[in-house]
Design a protein around this motif. Structure first.
Motif, PDB file in Angstrom:
ATOM      1  N   ILE A 273       0.850  -1.189   0.000  1.00 25.63           N
ATOM      2  CA  ILE A 273       0.000   0.000   0.000  1.00 25.63           C
ATOM      3  C   ILE A 273       0.883   1.237   0.000  1.00 25.63           C
ATOM      4  N   ASP A 274       0.482   2.240  -0.796  1.00 21.37           N
ATOM      5  CA  ASP A 274       1.214   3.498  -0.822  1.00 21.37           C
ATOM      6  C   ASP A 274       0.236   4.624  -1.150  1.00 21.37           C
ATOM      7  N   SER A 275       0.584   5.847  -0.780  1.00 23.43           N
ATOM      8  CA  SER A 275      -0.126   7.065  -1.179  1.00 23.43           C
ATOM      9  C   SER A 275      -1.623   6.991  -0.911  1.00 23.43           C
ATOM     10  N   VAL A 276      -2.004   7.193   0.336  1.00 24.83           N
ATOM     11  CA  VAL A 276      -3.411   7.193   0.739  1.00 24.83           C
ATOM     12  C   VAL A 276      -3.892   8.643   0.822  1.00 24.83           C
ATOM     13  N   ALA A 277      -4.970   8.966   0.108  1.00 26.64           N
ATOM     14  CA  ALA A 277      -5.477  10.338   0.045  1.00 26.64           C
ATOM     15  C   ALA A 277      -6.988  10.345   0.269  1.00 26.64           C
ATOM     16  N   ILE A 278      -7.514  11.538   0.549  1.00 24.04           N
ATOM     17  CA  ILE A 278      -8.943  11.709   0.791  1.00 24.04           C
ATOM     18  C   ILE A 278      -9.443  12.896  -0.019  1.00 24.04           C
ATOM     19  N   LYS A 279     -10.732  12.873  -0.347  1.00 20.90           N
ATOM     20  CA  LYS A 279     -11.361  13.990  -1.055  1.00 20.90           C
ATOM     21  C   LYS A 279     -12.807  14.126  -0.593  1.00 20.90           C
ATOM     22  N   THR A 280     -13.233  15.357  -0.333  1.00 18.00           N
ATOM     23  CA  THR A 280     -14.625  15.624   0.009  1.00 18.00           C
ATOM     24  C   THR A 280     -15.460  15.590  -1.264  1.00 18.00           C
ATOM     25  N   LEU A 281     -16.520  14.792  -1.254  1.00 19.89           N
ATOM     26  CA  LEU A 281     -17.393  14.686  -2.418  1.00 19.89           C
ATOM     27  C   LEU A 281     -18.580  15.638  -2.277  1.00 19.89           C
ATOM     28  N   LYS A 282     -18.934  16.248  -3.343  1.00 21.21           N
ATOM     29  CA  LYS A 282     -20.113  17.108  -3.383  1.00 21.21           C
ATOM     30  C   LYS A 282     -21.134  16.453  -4.300  1.00 21.21           C
ATOM     31  N   PRO A 283     -22.046  15.671  -3.731  1.00 19.87           N
ATOM     32  CA  PRO A 283     -22.981  14.901  -4.568  1.00 19.87           C
ATOM     33  C   PRO A 283     -23.753  15.802  -5.524  1.00 19.87           C
ATOM     34  N   PRO A 284     -23.602  15.604  -6.834  1.00 19.44           N
ATOM     35  CA  PRO A 284     -24.292  16.444  -7.810  1.00 19.44           C
ATOM     36  C   PRO A 284     -25.772  16.097  -7.906  1.00 19.44           C
ATOM     37  N   GLN A 285     -26.550  17.014  -8.431  1.00 13.56           N
ATOM     38  CA  GLN A 285     -27.976  16.822  -8.621  1.00 13.56           C
ATOM     39  C   GLN A 285     -28.298  16.869 -10.110  1.00 13.56           C
ATOM     40  N   HIS A 286     -29.444  16.302 -10.480  1.00 18.52           N
ATOM     41  CA  HIS A 286     -29.874  16.439 -11.870  1.00 18.52           C
ATOM     42  C   HIS A 286     -30.381  17.857 -12.102  1.00 18.52           C
ATOM     43  N   THR A 287     -30.403  18.272 -13.339  1.00 22.04           N
ATOM     44  CA  THR A 287     -30.806  19.624 -13.710  1.00 22.04           C
ATOM     45  C   THR A 287     -31.921  19.549 -14.758  1.00 22.04           C
ATOM     46  N   LYS A 288     -32.436  20.717 -15.150  1.00 18.11           N
ATOM     47  CA  LYS A 288     -33.469  20.755 -16.190  1.00 18.11           C
ATOM     48  C   LYS A 288     -32.927  20.265 -17.523  1.00 18.11           C
ATOM     49  N   SER A 289     -31.632  20.448 -17.736  1.00 20.00           N
ATOM     50  CA  SER A 289     -31.031  20.044 -19.009  1.00 20.00           C
ATOM     51  C   SER A 289     -30.440  18.635 -18.979  1.00 20.00           C
ATOM     52  N   ASN A 290     -30.427  17.996 -17.817  1.00 22.45           N
ATOM     53  CA  ASN A 290     -29.873  16.646 -17.707  1.00 22.45           C
ATOM     54  C   ASN A 290     -30.479  15.935 -16.513  1.00 22.45           C
ATOM     55  N   MET A 291     -31.224  14.875 -16.774  1.00 26.42           N
ATOM     56  CA  MET A 291     -31.835  14.092 -15.708  1.00 26.42           C
ATOM     57  C   MET A 291     -30.830  13.210 -14.986  1.00 26.42           C
ATOM     58  N   LEU A 292     -29.655  13.028 -15.571  1.00 29.58           N
ATOM     59  CA  LEU A 292     -28.617  12.209 -14.952  1.00 29.58           C
ATOM     60  C   LEU A 292     -27.758  13.057 -14.033  1.00 29.58           C
ATOM     61  N   LYS A 293     -27.336  12.474 -12.928  1.00 35.49           N
ATOM     62  CA  LYS A 293     -26.430  13.142 -12.007  1.00 35.49           C
ATOM     63  C   LYS A 293     -24.988  12.832 -12.414  1.00 35.49           C
ATOM     64  N   ASN A 294     -24.162  13.876 -12.434  1.00 31.37           N
ATOM     65  CA  ASN A 294     -22.737  13.703 -12.730  1.00 31.37           C
ATOM     66  C   ASN A 294     -22.510  13.053 -14.083  1.00 31.37           C
TER      67      ASN A 294
END
Length: 373
Positions: free
Chosen positions: A177-198
């Motif tokens: 194991i090497d290089s362990v990192a973390i990232k805060t996720l910002k869960p995306p939402q669907h929009t009027k122009s796209n029903m899919l998230k992210n």
């Protein structure tokens, strides 16, 4: 004990407790690359003797501290992202306490390499959230791959653990194991122009800036938190690869997904639909500019329709735009993408078509069954 002595002892304990919990800005964890290792008195050869011998980490079981270029028999153990790594033997683990924000989603990225065992797996956990990540398939030519995993923080202090559940005849036959990192996720939402998230894949796990092999998003339970928000990877043991524009060619934006496992892994998202209503699904298919030359086909499914989008790759980048129309047959519709075939680069590593810029829209009139651009 005198009052002053008791106060000093209390302050010392508070100070030690504060040091035991690491603040976690996005990026490498404290000593996440294991650059700071045990003292010579805390090592028996390569074996770590004390549970707190590696700064910021707690270890248990048979854990080794490996330097780059070190040999195991005739095999050289490379550490491509730094000078040192740890190897987890039978039932061994590493653990670090992290200070986080409650009810926030996080992704973990770490690099791992198989050594001498064949069917190696790693269990990554935070409290009751856990995931068993298969690492027996090697996707990068150097033998190391970066993996991602995600969790939702239920407490302000959590304990991240990476555990090797395997039991081998040779306790040293475990993953590094090497290089362990973390990232805060910002869960995306669907929009009027796209029903899919992210649908543009711009929200995803941390990508190490010096690692030109991308990050694997492994299979997960449907209820698990995804390091690629909005999407689930359906597979028994294979992954998809999250790639970035500094190291690969992506059709749009800074990130995309490379389908590297043929039909053994599917990228899936479920959306709310109205039965009988018509929809259009748009997406881009290309290659990552990584030397993957072949006739690639992405199989896209939605409701009762599917489209096999073909792309002739020269391995230097480029993409085609496609769309497929369908009529919803239920209140929820699964959108599914797979690579129809396996592909390999000249060095023998797996590769595949790149998927990006995916969108789903509702239309008023019934659309044609298949449409191309």
């Amino acid at each position: 004990m005198a009052k002053g002595t008791r106060c000093m002892a209390l302050l010392l304990l508070v100070g030690l407790a504060a040091r035991a919990v690491s603040a976690v800005p996005d990026g490498l964890l404290p000593n996440g690359n294991f650059k700071d290792g045990p003292g010579k008195s805390q090592l028996n050869g390569t074996i770590v003797m004390g549970s707190h011998s590696i700064p910021f980490w707690e270890v248990s079981g048979f854990v080794e501290y490996i330097g780059s270029g070190q040999k195991q028999g005739e095999m050289i153990l490379p550490v491509p992202e730094g000078a040192c790594a740890v190897r987890l033997g039978n039932d061994a683990s590493i653990r670090q306490k992290l200070s986080v924000t409650r009810r926030t989603f996080y992704s973990i990225t770490f690099s791992a390499a198989r050594t001498c065992a064949q069917a190696e797996k790693l269990n990554v956990s935070v409290a009751s959230d856990s995931g068993l990540l298969p690492i027996q398939t090697v996707y990068a030519s150097i033998g190391w791959d970066s993996y991602s995993w995600a969790f939702k923080a239920m407490h302000s202090v959590v304990s991240l653990a990476i555990h090797n559940p395997g039991v081998e005849d040779d306790p040293a036959c475990g993953p590094m194991i090497d290089s362990v990192a973390i990232k805060t996720l910002k869960p995306p939402q669907h929009t009027k122009s796209n029903m899919l998230k992210n649908g543009d894949f711009e929200e995803g796990p941390h990508v190490f800036p010096d690692s030109p092999w991308g990050v694997l998003v492994p299979p997960m339970d449907e209820d698990a938190t995804s390091p690629l928000p909005g999407w689930t990877i359906m597979s028994q043991s294979k992954a998809v690869k999250y790639i970035d524009s500094p190291h690969f060619v992506v059709p749009q934006g800074s990130y995309a997904v490379e389908l590297v496992a043929g039909r053994e892994a599917a990228l899936v998202q479920e959306v709310i639909t109205v039965p009988g209503r018509s929809y259009r699904l748009f997406f881009s298919v290309g290659d990552a500019g990584d030397g993957c030359k072949d006739g690639m086909v992405v199989d896209a499914y939605a409701a009762r329709e599917n489209l096999q989008m073909r792309y002739e790759s020269l391995g230097v980048g480029g993409h085609r735009r496609a769309e497929v129309g369908f009529v919803a047959v239920g209140n929820r519709t699964r959108v599914v993408f797979q690579s129809l075939n396996y592909h390999m680069k000249p060095d023998g590593t797996l590769c595949g078509p790149v998927l990006d810029d995916v969108s789903l829209v509702s239309v008023r009139k019934r659309v044609a069954r298949r449409l191309f651009m």
